[in-house]
Design a protein around this motif. Structure first.
Motif, PDB file in Angstrom:
ATOM      1  N   GLU A 199      42.231 -28.194  -6.674  1.00  0.00           N
ATOM      2  CA  GLU A 199      42.547 -28.605  -5.302  1.00  0.00           C
ATOM      3  C   GLU A 199      41.359 -28.371  -4.371  1.00  0.00           C
ATOM      4  N   LEU A 200      40.615 -27.296  -4.620  1.00  0.00           N
ATOM      5  CA  LEU A 200      39.494 -26.934  -3.760  1.00  0.00           C
ATOM      6  C   LEU A 200      38.327 -27.907  -3.864  1.00  0.00           C
ATOM      7  N   ILE A 201      38.034 -28.376  -5.080  1.00  0.00           N
ATOM      8  CA  ILE A 201      36.787 -29.142  -5.263  1.00  0.00           C
ATOM      9  C   ILE A 201      36.977 -30.644  -5.442  1.00  0.00           C
ATOM     10  N   THR A 202      38.202 -31.105  -5.641  1.00  0.00           N
ATOM     11  CA  THR A 202      38.395 -32.535  -5.861  1.00  0.00           C
ATOM     12  C   THR A 202      38.955 -33.201  -4.608  1.00  0.00           C
ATOM     13  N   ASP A 203      38.741 -34.509  -4.520  1.00  0.00           N
ATOM     14  CA  ASP A 203      39.290 -35.274  -3.410  1.00  0.00           C
ATOM     15  C   ASP A 203      40.816 -35.307  -3.510  1.00  0.00           C
ATOM     16  N   ASN A 204      41.469 -35.405  -2.402  1.00  0.00           N
ATOM     17  CA  ASN A 204      42.928 -35.344  -2.348  1.00  0.00           C
ATOM     18  C   ASN A 204      43.590 -36.330  -3.299  1.00  0.00           C
ATOM     19  N   GLU A 205      44.435 -35.771  -4.168  1.00  0.00           N
ATOM     20  CA  GLU A 205      45.277 -36.572  -5.072  1.00  0.00           C
ATOM     21  C   GLU A 205      44.471 -37.416  -6.056  1.00  0.00           C
ATOM     22  N   ILE A 206      43.187 -37.107  -6.227  1.00  0.00           N
ATOM     23  CA  ILE A 206      42.370 -37.855  -7.191  1.00  0.00           C
ATOM     24  C   ILE A 206      42.097 -36.965  -8.389  1.00  0.00           C
ATOM     25  N   PHE A 207      43.116 -36.765  -9.219  1.00  0.00           N
ATOM     26  CA  PHE A 207      42.968 -35.998 -10.454  1.00  0.00           C
ATOM     27  C   PHE A 207      43.968 -36.517 -11.466  1.00  0.00           C
ATOM     28  N   ILE A 208      43.456 -36.995 -12.592  1.00  0.00           N
ATOM     29  CA  ILE A 208      44.306 -37.497 -13.675  1.00  0.00           C
ATOM     30  C   ILE A 208      44.167 -36.533 -14.842  1.00  0.00           C
ATOM     31  N   GLU A 209      45.213 -35.762 -15.114  1.00  0.00           N
ATOM     32  CA  GLU A 209      45.127 -34.762 -16.173  1.00  0.00           C
ATOM     33  C   GLU A 209      45.077 -35.413 -17.546  1.00  0.00           C
ATOM     34  N   LEU A 210      44.290 -34.812 -18.429  1.00  0.00           N
ATOM     35  CA  LEU A 210      44.137 -35.289 -19.800  1.00  0.00           C
ATOM     36  C   LEU A 210      44.723 -34.258 -20.778  1.00  0.00           C
ATOM     37  N   ASP A 211      45.312 -34.738 -21.844  1.00  0.00           N
ATOM     38  CA  ASP A 211      45.714 -33.887 -22.978  1.00  0.00           C
ATOM     39  C   ASP A 211      46.534 -32.668 -22.541  1.00  0.00           C
ATOM     40  N   GLU A 212      47.445 -32.882 -21.592  1.00  0.00           N
ATOM     41  CA  GLU A 212      48.172 -31.743 -21.031  1.00  0.00           C
ATOM     42  C   GLU A 212      49.125 -31.083 -22.007  1.00  0.00           C
ATOM     43  N   ASN A 213      49.467 -31.753 -23.110  1.00  0.00           N
ATOM     44  CA  ASN A 213      50.445 -31.189 -24.041  1.00  0.00           C
ATOM     45  C   ASN A 213      49.821 -30.519 -25.258  1.00  0.00           C
ATOM     46  N   ILE A 214      48.511 -30.420 -25.305  1.00  0.00           N
ATOM     47  CA  ILE A 214      47.866 -29.739 -26.429  1.00  0.00           C
ATOM     48  C   ILE A 214      48.038 -28.230 -26.278  1.00  0.00           C
ATOM     49  N   GLN A 215      48.576 -27.591 -27.314  1.00  0.00           N
ATOM     50  CA  GLN A 215      48.780 -26.149 -27.324  1.00  0.00           C
ATOM     51  C   GLN A 215      48.383 -25.586 -28.686  1.00  0.00           C
ATOM     52  N   SER A 216      47.951 -24.339 -28.676  1.00  0.00           N
ATOM     53  CA  SER A 216      47.607 -23.680 -29.931  1.00  0.00           C
ATOM     54  C   SER A 216      48.866 -23.353 -30.732  1.00  0.00           C
ATOM     55  N   LEU A 217      48.735 -23.433 -32.058  1.00  0.00           N
ATOM     56  CA  LEU A 217      49.786 -22.977 -32.955  1.00  0.00           C
ATOM     57  C   LEU A 217      49.440 -21.546 -33.381  1.00  0.00           C
ATOM     58  N   ASN A 218      49.854 -21.155 -34.552  1.00  0.00           N
ATOM     59  CA  ASN A 218      49.548 -19.815 -35.060  1.00  0.00           C
ATOM     60  C   ASN A 218      48.973 -19.962 -36.461  1.00  0.00           C
ATOM     61  N   PRO A 219      47.696 -20.375 -36.555  1.00  0.00           N
ATOM     62  CA  PRO A 219      47.145 -20.769 -37.847  1.00  0.00           C
ATOM     63  C   PRO A 219      47.058 -19.654 -38.883  1.00  0.00           C
ATOM     64  N   ILE A 220      47.015 -18.400 -38.454  1.00  0.00           N
ATOM     65  CA  ILE A 220      46.937 -17.303 -39.436  1.00  0.00           C
ATOM     66  C   ILE A 220      48.184 -16.413 -39.388  1.00  0.00           C
ATOM     67  N   ASP A 221      49.250 -16.922 -38.774  1.00  0.00           N
ATOM     68  CA  ASP A 221      50.507 -16.161 -38.663  1.00  0.00           C
ATOM     69  C   ASP A 221      50.284 -14.765 -38.074  1.00  0.00           C
ATOM     70  N   PHE A 222      49.538 -14.733 -36.985  1.00  0.00           N
ATOM     71  CA  PHE A 222      49.265 -13.460 -36.322  1.00  0.00           C
ATOM     72  C   PHE A 222      50.541 -12.937 -35.676  1.00  0.00           C
ATOM     73  N   PRO A 223      50.887 -11.671 -35.928  1.00  0.00           N
ATOM     74  CA  PRO A 223      52.150 -11.130 -35.399  1.00  0.00           C
ATOM     75  C   PRO A 223      52.244 -11.230 -33.879  1.00  0.00           C
ATOM     76  N   ASP A 224      53.373 -11.714 -33.391  1.00  0.00           N
ATOM     77  CA  ASP A 224      53.707 -11.723 -31.966  1.00  0.00           C
ATOM     78  C   ASP A 224      52.901 -12.731 -31.144  1.00  0.00           C
ATOM     79  N   TYR A 225      52.118 -13.580 -31.808  1.00  0.00           N
ATOM     80  CA  TYR A 225      51.258 -14.509 -31.069  1.00  0.00           C
ATOM     81  C   TYR A 225      52.078 -15.526 -30.280  1.00  0.00           C
ATOM     82  N   GLU A 226      53.108 -16.091 -30.908  1.00  0.00           N
ATOM     83  CA  GLU A 226      53.922 -17.086 -30.214  1.00  0.00           C
ATOM     84  C   GLU A 226      54.579 -16.498 -28.959  1.00  0.00           C
ATOM     85  N   ARG A 227      55.019 -15.243 -29.043  1.00  0.00           N
ATOM     86  CA  ARG A 227      55.635 -14.617 -27.878  1.00  0.00           C
ATOM     87  C   ARG A 227      54.627 -14.476 -26.738  1.00  0.00           C
TER      88      ARG A 227
END
Length: 264
Positions: A46-74
Motif C-alpha cells: 500500500e505504501l509504495i504502489t499506486d492506489n488499487e494498482i496491484f494484481i497478486e500472483l500465485d496467491e494459493n501456493i503454499q509449502s507442504l511438509n516434504p520431510i514430515d517434520f513434526p508439528d510443521y503443518e500446525r
C-alpha cells in the motif's frame, strides 16, 4: 487507570514508548530515533504502489511438509491465522508512480519470513513473470533465512532463485532489491544480494550467520555494527540507504532512468 492494550508501542532501538496512532502516521518509523520497525507485506504494498494498482500472483501456493517434520503443518496454519497470509512472500504486478513493475514483498511475521519451497517458487515465478512482461523486478527482503523444517528442499531455493535471476540478467532487465530489517541467512546468500541496485532501509540488520558463529569460525573480533545497512554501504555492498518515506519516489526514479537508457 487501565490503559487499553496496543495503545503504546516500545521502540526496538531507543526503547521509547510511542503512541500507536503516531506510528501509523510515520509508517512504523520511530519519531524519536528514526528506527524503521518491520512493516507487513500488505502495508508495504500500500505504501509504495499506486492506489488499487496491484494484481497478486500465485496467491494459493503454499509449502507442504516434504520431510514430515513434526508439528510443521500446525505452525504454518498458526502463522496463517495470525497474519492472514498463506506464505512469507506476496508477489504481483504493480505500478510505482505509474511505472510498471513485478513486485515481491516478504513478511517477517510469517515464520520469520523464512524461505521454504513455496517462497522460492513464488520468487522464481515473479522473476519469470518479469522476463515475460519485460517489466523491472523489485523485491523487498525481510527474512530470518532458510526454513529449517524443509531441510534440503529449503536450501535448494537459493540455487533455484539465483538461476532464475541469472536468466533475468541475460535478458538485460532491471532488478532492484530493498533490504529491510532483518535480511539474513539463505535469503541474503541468494536473491537479496543479486540486485543490479541494492537499497536498504536505515539501521536494517543484514547478514548471513550470527556474529558469534562468524567470530568462532574466523577467530577474529568483529567491528561494531558490521551487519548494519550503514556498515554495508560503507563497504560497498549496499548502493543507497533510503528512508521509508522516500522509497516510492526513489524506486520510480530508478525505474524511469533505466527505461530512458534502454530506449535511448
Amino acid at each position: 487507570m487501565n490503559i487499553p492494550e496496543g495503545m503504546w508501542i516500545k521502540c526496538g532501538s531507543c526503547k521509547s514508548n510511542i503512541y500507536a496512532n503516531d506510528l501509523e502516521e510515520t509508517k512504523q518509523v520511530c519519531p524519536s530515533c528514526g528506527y524503521h520497525m518491520p512493516l507487513s507485506a500488505w502495508d508495504r504494498i500500500e505504501l509504495i504502489t499506486d492506489n488499487e494498482i496491484f494484481i497478486e500472483l500465485d496467491e494459493n501456493i503454499q509449502s507442504l511438509n516434504p520431510i514430515d517434520f513434526p508439528d510443521y503443518e500446525r505452525k504454518t496454519k498458526t502463522s496463517t491465522l495470525k497474519t492472514g497470509l498463506k506464505e512469507a512472500v506476496i508477489t504481483g504486478i504493480a505500478k510505482i508512480n505509474t511505472e510498471d513493475v513485478v513486485l515481491a514483498v516478504m513478511d517477517s511475521r510469517y515464520m520469520m519470513g523464512s524461505m521454504g519451497s513455496a517462497v522460492g517458487e513464488k520468487i522464481t515465478r515473479a522473476v519469470e513473470k518479469s522476463i515475460e512482461l519485460r517489466y523491472p523486478l523489485v523485491i523487498f527482503c525481510a527474512s530470518g533465512g532458510a526454513r529449517m523444517q524443509e531441510s534440503i528442499f529449503s536450501l535448494m531455493q537459493m540455487a533455484k532463485t539465483s538461476a532464475a535471476l541469472g536468466r533475468h540478467k541475460e535478458e538485460g532487465l532491471l532488478y532492484i532489491t530493498v533490504l529491510t530489517h532483518p535480511t539474513t541467512g539463505g535469503v541474503t546468500a541468494s536473491f537479496a544480494m543479486l540486485g543490479d541496485i541494492i537499497l536498504a532501509e536505515p539501521k536494517a540488520l543484514i547478514g548471513f550467520a550470527g556474529p558469534r558463529v562468524i567470530e568462532q569460525t574466523i577467530r577474529q573480533r568483529l567491528p561494531e555494527g558490521f551487519q548494519s545497512a550503514e556498515f554495508l554501504k560503507e563497504k560497498g555492498f549496499v548502493d543507497k540507504i533510503v528512508e521509508r518515506k522516500d522509497l516510492k519516489t526513489v524506486l520510480s526514479k530508478l525505474i524511469f532512468f533505466h527505461k530512458e537508457r534502454k530506449e535511448a
